[in-house]
Scaffold this active site. Sequence first.
Site, PDB file in Angstrom:
ATOM      1  N   ASN A 113     -26.582  65.097  38.003  1.00  0.00           N
ATOM      2  CA  ASN A 113     -25.170  65.037  38.377  1.00  0.00           C
ATOM      3  C   ASN A 113     -24.489  66.306  37.836  1.00  0.00           C
ATOM      4  OD1 ASN A 113     -22.480  64.479  38.702  1.00  0.00           O
ATOM      5  ND2 ASN A 113     -22.529  62.499  37.655  1.00  0.00           N
TER       6      ASN A 113
ATOM      7  N   ARG B  84     -26.428  63.475  42.662  1.00  0.00           N
ATOM      8  CA  ARG B  84     -25.117  62.938  42.998  1.00  0.00           C
ATOM      9  C   ARG B  84     -24.319  64.047  43.672  1.00  0.00           C
ATOM     10  NH1 ARG B  84     -19.717  62.282  39.572  1.00  0.00           N
ATOM     11  NH2 ARG B  84     -18.600  61.101  41.138  1.00  0.00           N
TER      12      ARG B  84
ATOM     13  N   HIS C 126     -16.069  57.338  44.356  1.00  0.00           N
ATOM     14  CA  HIS C 126     -16.694  56.343  43.463  1.00  0.00           C
ATOM     15  C   HIS C 126     -17.575  55.366  44.252  1.00  0.00           C
ATOM     16  CE1 HIS C 126     -13.092  56.706  40.445  1.00  0.00           C
ATOM     17  NE2 HIS C 126     -14.093  57.497  40.068  1.00  0.00           N
TER      18      HIS C 126
ATOM     19  N   ARG D  52      -4.167  61.983  36.751  1.00  0.00           N
ATOM     20  CA  ARG D  52      -3.796  62.118  38.177  1.00  0.00           C
ATOM     21  C   ARG D  52      -2.691  61.121  38.539  1.00  0.00           C
ATOM     22  NH1 ARG D  52      -9.828  61.603  40.411  1.00  0.00           N
ATOM     23  NH2 ARG D  52     -10.582  62.116  38.348  1.00  0.00           N
TER      24      ARG D  52
ATOM     25  N   GLU E 217     -24.309  54.252  37.962  1.00  0.00           N
ATOM     26  CA  GLU E 217     -24.492  55.083  39.155  1.00  0.00           C
ATOM     27  C   GLU E 217     -25.870  55.732  39.170  1.00  0.00           C
ATOM     28  OE1 GLU E 217     -20.488  56.425  37.963  1.00  0.00           O
ATOM     29  OE2 GLU E 217     -20.344  57.156  40.012  1.00  0.00           O
TER      30      GLU E 217
END
Length: 397
Positions: A7, A91, A180, A241, A384
Amino acid sequence: MKILVINCGSSSLKYQLMDMTDESVLSKGLVERIGIEGSILTHEVPGRDKEKIQTPMKDHKDAIANVLNALTDEKIGAIKSYDEIDAVGHRVVHAGEKYSGSVIITEDVINALEECIDLAPLHNPPNIIGIRATMELLPEAPMVGVFDTAFHQTMEPEAYIYPIPYELYEKHKIRRYGFHGTSHRYVSEKAAEMLGKDIADLKLISCHLGNGASVTAIKGGKSVSTSMGFTPLEGLAMGTRCGDIDPAIVTFIMEKENLNINQVNNMLNKESGVLGISGVSSDFRDIETAAKDGNERAALAIKAFDRRVKRYIASYAAVMGGVDGIIFTAGLGENSPTNRLAITDGLEFMGVEMDIIANDFRGSAKIVSKESSKVKVLVIPTNEELMIAKDTLELVK
Ligand code: AMP
């Protein structure tokens, strides 16, 4: 079969080597400060002390070469040679509208991901660099791309289209993509297992609440709505964010504060969210501590965050015509009993009955609603890497 999961971030790289005969982790680690002074590799083999290796790493290829060296090192390694790595799962953040599932990486796939750079300028370039570097260093190993956006490609047009001139969708592919996806897919499959039901018969709402945060409505195992949009800026308030805001605020603050595009982008992505409201931190642990010490803005940030998650849960239940299970995952979702309680407070009208004692824990998979609760509430640590390794195994088998 041994699978390496990679990743790549802009200056970091996470990896995990898994033995898929029993899904065990043989080794995992993290490279930080790639291309910057002070590059460092933290390497771990379960049951042994963590190793920290400080050596200059000028780019991702250097970083991956160091990871492979560590993995095959006589003293600190987990395998004897590169040949033991049967496949690599990468990923990748954005695959646009091109892929609705994971794929074996070919030159055509890389070209398609390059076409998506405009849509994810911070994420796709390091992902692609990581793929190319790994291909050079492990030329025999098949590579698989697992995309954050893929799971959400099942959304109907009415869920992904924005009410702006349609030509902008045709011309620039401006639509909701969602992110996600690998996490939402993993926890929804796990929830079905925990509930002892076929996922095809379930309506689930998955709340991935970490530094980045999103909620997804999953009907029959398929994403039907998700809170992140064209970019990962939309939806919930996050660490830094802003999530959903009136779009008119953007042009208003540009004018009033005399900000250019980069500055306003920076403000909305890096200085907003719970950091922006609290002025304390982007980390919920710091904010919770400040709130307990009487900091009113910190308390407000938590309340505003929780309220949005609740709002999404209720609206997604409406979109699906009901809900069987609500899942909490990622840093905050897995670890904060108080936020889980605050978010579900008021959802009794939908059939949610929390078990306050069962909910008072962190960090493992558990049902935290009462036996009598019509809607089950589950805490499921996301994984993940395992999902990426499973997809890789499936495709290269
Ligand atoms: P993630 O992005 O999934 O790694 O989640 C990171 C965020 O989870 C951190 O910024 C924290 O806000 C939150 N978090 C992690 N552990 C806890 C905890 N014990 N209590 C509250 N929040 C936590």
